[in-house]
Design an enzyme around this catalytic site. Structure first.
Site, PDB file in Angstrom:
ATOM      1  N   LYS A   1      39.124  41.943  44.458  1.00 50.04           N
ATOM      2  CA  LYS A   1      40.496  41.542  45.299  1.00 50.04           C
ATOM      3  C   LYS A   1      41.632  41.670  44.146  1.00 50.04           C
ATOM      4  CE  LYS A   1      41.595  36.871  45.154  1.00 50.04           C
ATOM      5  NZ  LYS A   1      42.868  36.637  45.452  1.00 50.04           N
TER       6      LYS A   1
ATOM      7  N   LYS B   1      40.274  42.727  37.517  1.00 48.72           N
ATOM      8  CA  LYS B   1      39.846  44.031  37.577  1.00 48.72           C
ATOM      9  C   LYS B   1      40.171  44.867  36.393  1.00 48.72           C
ATOM     10  CE  LYS B   1      41.355  45.312  41.526  1.00 48.72           C
ATOM     11  NZ  LYS B   1      41.700  44.183  42.010  1.00 48.72           N
TER      12      LYS B   1
ATOM     13  N   LYS C   1      49.218  49.657  42.061  1.00 52.40           N
ATOM     14  CA  LYS C   1      50.082  48.901  41.194  1.00 52.40           C
ATOM     15  C   LYS C   1      50.032  49.805  39.728  1.00 52.40           C
ATOM     16  CE  LYS C   1      48.151  44.801  40.482  1.00 52.40           C
ATOM     17  NZ  LYS C   1      47.724  43.549  39.925  1.00 52.40           N
TER      18      LYS C   1
ATOM     19  N   ASP D   1      40.153  45.155  48.184  1.00 49.04           N
ATOM     20  CA  ASP D   1      40.317  44.066  49.487  1.00 49.04           C
ATOM     21  C   ASP D   1      40.939  44.785  50.583  1.00 49.04           C
ATOM     22  OD1 ASP D   1      42.695  44.064  48.200  1.00 49.04           O
ATOM     23  OD2 ASP D   1      42.839  41.638  47.785  1.00 49.04           O
TER      24      ASP D   1
HETATM   25  P1  ADP Z   1      43.618  42.665  39.170  1.00 47.74           P
HETATM   26  O1  ADP Z   1      43.457  43.990  38.186  1.00 47.74           O
HETATM   27  O2  ADP Z   1      42.335  42.544  39.660  1.00 47.74           O
HETATM   28  O3  ADP Z   1      44.885  42.994  39.942  1.00 47.74           O
HETATM   29  P2  ADP Z   1      44.204  41.522  36.421  1.00 47.74           P
HETATM   30  O4  ADP Z   1      43.249  42.282  35.390  1.00 47.74           O
HETATM   31  O5  ADP Z   1      45.627  42.278  36.297  1.00 47.74           O
HETATM   32  O6  ADP Z   1      43.853  41.707  38.125  1.00 47.74           O
HETATM   33  O7  ADP Z   1      44.283  40.230  36.205  1.00 47.74           O
HETATM   34  C1  ADP Z   1      45.151  39.099  36.639  1.00 47.74           C
HETATM   35  C2  ADP Z   1      45.642  38.079  35.985  1.00 47.74           C
HETATM   36  O8  ADP Z   1      44.635  37.413  35.460  1.00 47.74           O
HETATM   37  C3  ADP Z   1      45.979  38.905  34.517  1.00 47.74           C
HETATM   38  O9  ADP Z   1      47.152  38.119  33.972  1.00 47.74           O
HETATM   39  C4  ADP Z   1      44.961  38.397  33.375  1.00 47.74           C
HETATM   40  O10 ADP Z   1      45.390  38.298  32.193  1.00 47.74           O
HETATM   41  C5  ADP Z   1      44.376  37.311  34.026  1.00 47.74           C
HETATM   42  N1  ADP Z   1      42.967  37.233  33.644  1.00 47.74           N
HETATM   43  C6  ADP Z   1      41.999  38.011  34.089  1.00 47.74           C
HETATM   44  N2  ADP Z   1      40.907  37.633  33.560  1.00 47.74           N
HETATM   45  C7  ADP Z   1      41.053  36.485  32.965  1.00 47.74           C
HETATM   46  C8  ADP Z   1      40.023  35.809  32.052  1.00 47.74           C
HETATM   47  N3  ADP Z   1      38.784  35.855  31.973  1.00 47.74           N
HETATM   48  N4  ADP Z   1      40.864  34.643  31.190  1.00 47.74           N
HETATM   49  C9  ADP Z   1      42.066  34.383  31.510  1.00 47.74           C
HETATM   50  N5  ADP Z   1      42.829  35.250  32.280  1.00 47.74           N
HETATM   51  C10 ADP Z   1      42.270  36.427  32.938  1.00 47.74           C
HETATM   52 MG    MG Z   2      44.567  45.913  38.473  1.00 49.38          MG
END
Ligand code: ADP
Ligand code: MG
Length: 291
Positions: free
Chosen positions: A13, A18, A44, A130
């Protein structure tokens, strides 16, 4: 290398981690000597940012719209450790299907024979999972990816999305669709969080391939526009991503998951809800709860 190309899709999601996981995984695989291509398939279009010093790259859809035709050097950009980066892009908000970007990117990469030209060992698709739309299922349905991994935390919404994904995989599994490699448990910061995701994996007949802790190292690296592998290569968090990369590089047998019926999923969640309440009130210790 290059002949037995491994194609992996990372679903989950929005906001679950991811892109963070994919980019660190790509960087870690590159450090292990693999030639990696990461394809951001989230509208995005920020999947590969931390591999590129925090910079956005032009998307396949935008470039195609502007020029009518794309060349490899207009859509593929080299990032940290030699990882090749592509962003599929998305339609204008509210217009069309988010899956359009994935379909177009895959078509163009095939037309340009990118995998062969660049002798790619591993392709990583970072896919928003999602959105219940046909587009999101393309890498699964068409068997573009061989292995699907899902990033999930112990939050119910994350597990709900994972369960939906499992249903999609199950649906296409008999017709040559991609199968499930496992769950990457992310942002695990409390013993009960690990217990919840572990229980979910067991109930849906899958495996947790790695538990990734919530770590400030990730935020620090992200603020510098870098992966943890680049910004803090000797950190504990970097070791976790390297461990994940090793497991994924060796992974070859994926399976069909067993998603829970929605009523069962809700019942399962409320059972955990009651358990956590009892733990909080001190009625049972976490030890007695088996955590
Ligand atoms: P998605 O790609 O699923 O939308 P992101 O990888 O961009 O999500 O992550 C969303 C936020 O959560 C980012 O700011 C990222 O730095 C933070 N984040 C993700 N995994 C971790 C982790 N293991 N520890 C700390 N922060 C995390
Ligand atoms: Mg992403």
């Amino acid at each position: 290398m290059g002949k037995n190309i491994k194609q992996i899709a990372i679903y989950g999601k929005g906001g679950i981690g991811k892109s963070t996981t994919s980019s660190n995984l790509s960087a870690a695989l590159a450090r292990l000597g693999y030639r990696v291509l990461q394809v951001g398939c989230d509208p995005k279009s920020d999947s590969t940012n931390t591999l590129r010093g925090g910079q956005y790259i032009p998307t396949v859809l935008d470039t195609l719209r502007e020029k009518g035709k794309v060349a490899a050097n207009e859509i593929i950009f080299e990032g940290f450790g030699g990882v090749y980066c592509v962003e599929a892009g998305g339609p204008a908000p509210g217009v069309g299907c988010a899956g359009r970007g994935i379909i177009t990117a895959v078509e163009q990469l095939k037309r340009l024979q990118v995998f062969e030209e660049l002798k790619i060992d591993v392709v990583l698709y970072d896919v928003l999972g999602d959105v219940v739309c046909g587009g999101f299922a393309v890498p699964i349905r068409e068997g573009i990816a061989q292995h699907v991994f899902t990033v999930a935390s112990s939050d119910f919404m994350a597990l709900y999305a994972a369960n939906n994904l499992f249903a999609g995989i199950q649906k296409y599994s008999a017709a040559g669709g991609a199968l499930l490699g496992g769950v990457i448990a992310n942002s695990i910061s409390a013993p009960y969080a690990k217990a919840i995701v572990d229980d979910f994996a067991q109930k849906t007949k899958t495996k947790i391939i790695e538990h990734v802790p919530r770590s400030v190292t990730v935020s620090q690296a992200e603020l510098q526009g870098k992966t943890v592998i680049e910004a803090a290569p000797d950190s504990d968090q970097a070791r976790v991503y390297l461990s994940l990369a090793k497991k994924i590089s060796k992974h070859h047998k994926s399976t069909t998951p067993a998603p829970l019926a929605i009523a069962d999923l809700r019942e399962w969640a409320s059972k955990w809800g009651r358990e956590l309440l009892r733990m909080e009130s001190g009625e049972i210790s976490s030890q007695a709860a088996g955590i």
